[in-house]
Design a protein around this motif. Structure first.
Motif, PDB file in Angstrom:
ATOM      1  N   ALA A  49       0.849  -1.199   0.000  1.00 47.82           N
ATOM      2  CA  ALA A  49       0.000   0.000   0.000  1.00 47.82           C
ATOM      3  C   ALA A  49       0.884   1.248   0.000  1.00 47.82           C
ATOM      4  O   ALA A  49       2.043   1.202   0.406  1.00 47.82           O
ATOM      5  N   GLU A  55      -3.502   9.837   6.185  1.00 45.54           N
ATOM      6  CA  GLU A  55      -3.711   8.558   6.878  1.00 45.54           C
ATOM      7  C   GLU A  55      -2.766   8.422   8.072  1.00 45.54           C
ATOM      8  O   GLU A  55      -3.127   7.853   9.094  1.00 45.54           O
ATOM      9  N   SER A  92      -4.835  -4.432   2.301  1.00 46.79           N
ATOM     10  CA  SER A  92      -4.885  -3.036   1.845  1.00 46.79           C
ATOM     11  C   SER A  92      -4.798  -2.090   3.039  1.00 46.79           C
ATOM     12  O   SER A  92      -5.048  -2.482   4.188  1.00 46.79           O
ATOM     13  N   ALA A  93      -4.495  -0.845   2.745  1.00 45.53           N
ATOM     14  CA  ALA A  93      -4.490   0.185   3.786  1.00 45.53           C
ATOM     15  C   ALA A  93      -5.881   0.296   4.411  1.00 45.53           C
ATOM     16  O   ALA A  93      -6.017   0.474   5.620  1.00 45.53           O
ATOM     17  N   GLY A  94      -6.913   0.151   3.593  1.00 43.70           N
ATOM     18  CA  GLY A  94      -8.286   0.226   4.089  1.00 43.70           C
ATOM     19  C   GLY A  94      -8.629  -0.882   5.075  1.00 43.70           C
ATOM     20  O   GLY A  94      -9.535  -0.732   5.889  1.00 43.70           O
ATOM     21  N   THR A  95      -7.913  -1.980   5.017  1.00 51.17           N
ATOM     22  CA  THR A  95      -8.113  -3.077   5.964  1.00 51.17           C
ATOM     23  C   THR A  95      -7.231  -2.912   7.194  1.00 51.17           C
ATOM     24  O   THR A  95      -7.673  -3.151   8.317  1.00 51.17           O
ATOM     25  N   PRO A  98      -7.950   0.549  10.033  1.00 56.71           N
ATOM     26  CA  PRO A  98      -8.906   0.432  11.150  1.00 56.71           C
ATOM     27  C   PRO A  98      -8.364  -0.426  12.300  1.00 56.71           C
ATOM     28  O   PRO A  98      -8.631  -0.144  13.468  1.00 56.71           O
TER      29      PRO A  98
END
Length: 194
Positions: A49, A55, A92-95, A98
């Protein structure tokens, strides 16, 4: 926890061997040594990522009394998520974000970071939560077994289950009250017509 992950013992062993650099004081203002935002950015790059400055902002502490434990927990989660098993799966960064931000905050509200290394139950808790947040369960466990063990260990999970139960009870109470009100209105209508 729909997918089978690595053996729990492998991750517990990794956690027990957390390097001193990950246990050092998080950089908050002029104090501390570890730039948690840099460590998180390195982890994201390992997973393929490209982290953005916005972020990474969540991983720079502003208030030592509020952010120190959260950032220390983030470092432990980062170390776990850098295990070669996780790297092979490339999250992913989205995973990952969080987990490293929200889950770290939830865990830090319940437990001091060093307890995740010194208390066997807390070590298992952080390991299982890491797996669960990435939708995995320990190798050899069914989803029900993994969820049951996580719920029994985790103060965070217990709080979440209790909150969900309270919310369900409030919804059920509201439905009962609405049904009772509707029945009373229908009864009054019927009485008026007769």
């Amino acid at each position: 926890m729909t997918h089978e992950g690595p053996p729990l013992e492998t991750l517990l062993h990794r956690l027990a061997e957390t390097p001193a650099e990950f246990l050092d004081e998080p950089k908050i203002g002029s104090k501390g040594r570890v730039h948690v935002d840099s460590v998180v950015a390195d982890l994201l790059r390992l997973h393929g990522a490209a982290p953005t400055p916005s972020e990474m902002a969540a991983f720079t502490g502003k208030d030592a009394s509020r952010d120190r434990n959260r950032l220390a927990v983030t470092l432990l989660l980062t170390w776990l998520a850098a295990d070669e098993w996780f790297i092979k799966h490339r999250f992913s960064a989205g995973t990952l974000l969080p987990l490293l931000e929200g889950t770290a905050r939830d865990l830090a509200e319940q437990t001091v970071a060093h307890a995740f290394l010194t208390d066997p139950d807390r070590s298992e808790e952080i390991t299982r939560i890491t797996l669960a947040r990435l939708d995995f369960r320990p190798e050899g466990e069914s989803p029900a077994q993994a969820q049951d063990r996580l719920t029994s260990l985790s103060a965070t999970e217990r709080s979440r289950v209790i909150a969900a139960a309270r919310a369900a009870e409030l919804r059920a109470r509201a439905i009962r009250e609405a049904l009772a009100k509707k029945a009373a209105e229908e009864s009054a209508d019927k009485y008026t017509r007769e």
